[in-house]
Write a protein that holds these residues in place. Structure first.
Motif, PDB file in Angstrom:
ATOM      1  N   UNK A 195       0.848  -1.158   0.000  1.00 41.47           N
ATOM      2  CA  UNK A 195       0.000   0.000   0.000  1.00 41.47           C
ATOM      3  C   UNK A 195       0.900   1.230   0.000  1.00 41.47           C
ATOM      4  N   UNK A 196       0.642   2.149  -0.888  1.00 35.86           N
ATOM      5  CA  UNK A 196       1.424   3.387  -0.939  1.00 35.86           C
ATOM      6  C   UNK A 196       0.768   4.407  -0.006  1.00 35.86           C
ATOM      7  N   UNK A 197       1.570   4.917   0.920  1.00 32.84           N
ATOM      8  CA  UNK A 197       1.075   5.875   1.908  1.00 32.84           C
ATOM      9  C   UNK A 197       2.070   7.022   2.041  1.00 32.84           C
ATOM     10  N   UNK A 198       1.587   8.103   2.624  1.00 35.57           N
ATOM     11  CA  UNK A 198       2.433   9.240   2.972  1.00 35.57           C
ATOM     12  C   UNK A 198       2.486   9.326   4.488  1.00 35.57           C
ATOM     13  N   UNK A 199       3.685   9.556   5.028  1.00 37.91           N
ATOM     14  CA  UNK A 199       3.822   9.714   6.474  1.00 37.91           C
ATOM     15  C   UNK A 199       3.604  11.182   6.831  1.00 37.91           C
ATOM     16  N   UNK A 200       2.901  11.429   7.917  1.00 38.90           N
ATOM     17  CA  UNK A 200       2.663  12.818   8.316  1.00 38.90           C
ATOM     18  C   UNK A 200       3.574  13.258   9.447  1.00 38.90           C
ATOM     19  N   UNK A 201       4.345  12.320   9.989  1.00 39.66           N
ATOM     20  CA  UNK A 201       5.315  12.657  11.028  1.00 39.66           C
ATOM     21  C   UNK A 201       6.543  11.783  10.854  1.00 39.66           C
ATOM     22  N   UNK A 202       7.655  12.196  11.438  1.00 37.14           N
ATOM     23  CA  UNK A 202       8.871  11.391  11.427  1.00 37.14           C
ATOM     24  C   UNK A 202       8.767  10.338  12.519  1.00 37.14           C
ATOM     25  N   UNK A 203       9.396   9.173  12.282  1.00 38.90           N
ATOM     26  CA  UNK A 203       9.343   8.105  13.277  1.00 38.90           C
ATOM     27  C   UNK A 203      10.578   7.227  13.164  1.00 38.90           C
ATOM     28  N   UNK A 204      11.117   6.868  14.305  1.00 36.67           N
ATOM     29  CA  UNK A 204      12.179   5.881  14.374  1.00 36.67           C
ATOM     30  C   UNK A 204      11.535   4.498  14.450  1.00 36.67           C
ATOM     31  N   UNK A 205      12.311   3.424  14.171  1.00 41.88           N
ATOM     32  CA  UNK A 205      11.750   2.082  14.306  1.00 41.88           C
ATOM     33  C   UNK A 205      11.129   1.876  15.693  1.00 41.88           C
ATOM     34  N   UNK A 206       9.916   1.351  15.713  1.00 42.41           N
ATOM     35  CA  UNK A 206       9.196   1.118  16.958  1.00 42.41           C
ATOM     36  C   UNK A 206       8.310   2.266  17.386  1.00 42.41           C
ATOM     37  N   UNK A 207       8.456   3.442  16.752  1.00 42.95           N
ATOM     38  CA  UNK A 207       7.624   4.605  17.078  1.00 42.95           C
ATOM     39  C   UNK A 207       6.327   4.582  16.274  1.00 42.95           C
ATOM     40  N   UNK A 208       5.372   5.359  16.724  1.00 43.82           N
ATOM     41  CA  UNK A 208       4.103   5.479  16.002  1.00 43.82           C
ATOM     42  C   UNK A 208       4.239   6.491  14.878  1.00 43.82           C
ATOM     43  N   UNK A 209       3.704   6.140  13.724  1.00 40.58           N
ATOM     44  CA  UNK A 209       3.707   7.023  12.561  1.00 40.58           C
ATOM     45  C   UNK A 209       2.271   7.100  12.033  1.00 40.58           C
ATOM     46  N   UNK A 210       1.841   8.291  11.618  1.00 38.67           N
ATOM     47  CA  UNK A 210       0.514   8.444  11.032  1.00 38.67           C
ATOM     48  C   UNK A 210       0.638   8.285   9.531  1.00 38.67           C
ATOM     49  N   UNK A 211      -0.123   7.357   8.973  1.00 39.92           N
ATOM     50  CA  UNK A 211      -0.086   7.039   7.552  1.00 39.92           C
ATOM     51  C   UNK A 211      -1.357   7.511   6.869  1.00 39.92           C
ATOM     52  N   UNK A 212      -1.218   8.058   5.671  1.00 37.31           N
ATOM     53  CA  UNK A 212      -2.370   8.492   4.888  1.00 37.31           C
ATOM     54  C   UNK A 212      -2.262   7.861   3.508  1.00 37.31           C
ATOM     55  N   UNK A 213      -3.267   7.062   3.152  1.00 39.63           N
ATOM     56  CA  UNK A 213      -3.335   6.436   1.838  1.00 39.63           C
ATOM     57  C   UNK A 213      -4.544   6.951   1.081  1.00 39.63           C
ATOM     58  N   UNK A 214      -4.847   6.305  -0.035  1.00 35.23           N
ATOM     59  CA  UNK A 214      -5.990   6.735  -0.848  1.00 35.23           C
ATOM     60  C   UNK A 214      -7.302   6.578  -0.083  1.00 35.23           C
ATOM     61  N   UNK A 215      -7.483   5.448   0.593  1.00 27.67           N
ATOM     62  CA  UNK A 215      -8.706   5.230   1.370  1.00 27.67           C
ATOM     63  C   UNK A 215      -8.407   4.842   2.807  1.00 27.67           C
ATOM     64  N   UNK A 216      -7.177   5.047   3.237  1.00 31.64           N
ATOM     65  CA  UNK A 216      -6.768   4.648   4.580  1.00 31.64           C
ATOM     66  C   UNK A 216      -6.070   5.806   5.262  1.00 31.64           C
ATOM     67  N   UNK A 217      -6.368   5.979   6.551  1.00 34.93           N
ATOM     68  CA  UNK A 217      -5.686   6.978   7.362  1.00 34.93           C
ATOM     69  C   UNK A 217      -5.643   6.445   8.785  1.00 34.93           C
ATOM     70  N   UNK A 218      -4.431   6.391   9.356  1.00 28.84           N
ATOM     71  CA  UNK A 218      -4.362   5.922  10.727  1.00 28.84           C
ATOM     72  C   UNK A 218      -2.947   5.733  11.218  1.00 28.84           C
ATOM     73  N   UNK A 219      -2.806   5.567  12.536  1.00 31.19           N
ATOM     74  CA  UNK A 219      -1.487   5.358  13.132  1.00 31.19           C
ATOM     75  C   UNK A 219      -1.076   3.894  13.049  1.00 31.19           C
ATOM     76  N   UNK A 220       0.223   3.678  12.965  1.00 27.50           N
ATOM     77  CA  UNK A 220       0.786   2.332  12.975  1.00 27.50           C
ATOM     78  C   UNK A 220       2.175   2.403  13.598  1.00 27.50           C
ATOM     79  N   UNK A 221       2.633   1.294  14.093  1.00 26.18           N
ATOM     80  CA  UNK A 221       4.001   1.210  14.588  1.00 26.18           C
ATOM     81  C   UNK A 221       4.923   1.054  13.380  1.00 26.18           C
ATOM     82  N   UNK A 222       5.939   1.915  13.281  1.00 26.90           N
ATOM     83  CA  UNK A 222       6.876   1.873  12.165  1.00 26.90           C
ATOM     84  C   UNK A 222       7.843   0.719  12.379  1.00 26.90           C
TER      85      UNK A 222
END
Length: 127
Positions: A1-28
């Motif tokens: 899935x191609x997404x854009x990150x809205x914040x910087x994140x190190x491995x293990x940190x939470x990152x907010x992802x925005x896709x075409x029909x998806x938006x939400x936080x995930x652990x990087x």
């Protein structure tokens, strides 16, 4: 899935992802830091077991999934339900696999589902 990150994140940190029909936080889960505004291809891993009683089924796509205090709402058409209770859902032209429990409804193939995922992990990959 191609997404854009809205914040910087190190491995293990939470990152907010925005896709075409998806938006939400995930652990990087990348090997390196990801910067805000990066466009990346990821595989989403739902690290929850979701009960069928908590999965809504629709004949047409539900409204755009949103973030809630209890987790991310994941929506898409059902691709398959494997014998080991792994539900495969199409999200943004990618497949998301979700472990389920409980009795699956009789007629869900080809229909759309909406479910809450409390623990998403984003694994970057190169095309």
């Amino acid at each position: 899935m191609r997404v854009t990150t809205t914040n910087s994140a190190d491995p293990g940190d939470e990152v907010l992802l925005v896709g075409r029909t998806f938006r939400g936080p995930a652990t990087w889960c990348g090997d390196a830091r990801v910067e805000a505004g990066a466009v990346v291809d990821v595989e989403l891993d739902v690290d929850d077991v979701v009960d069928w009683a908590d999965i809504a089924i629709f004949d047409t796509p539900p409204d755009l999934p949103t973030v809630t205090a209890e987790g991310v709402l994941v929506a898409g058409p059902v691709v398959a339900l494997e014998e080991d209770d792994i539900l495969t859902v199409s999200v943004d032209d990618s497949l998301v696999m979700i472990e389920t429990t409980g009795a699956a409804p009789i007629r869900f193939e080809g229909r759309h589902v909406l479910l809450r995922a409390r623990d998403l992990r984003a694994h970057p990959f190169l095309l």
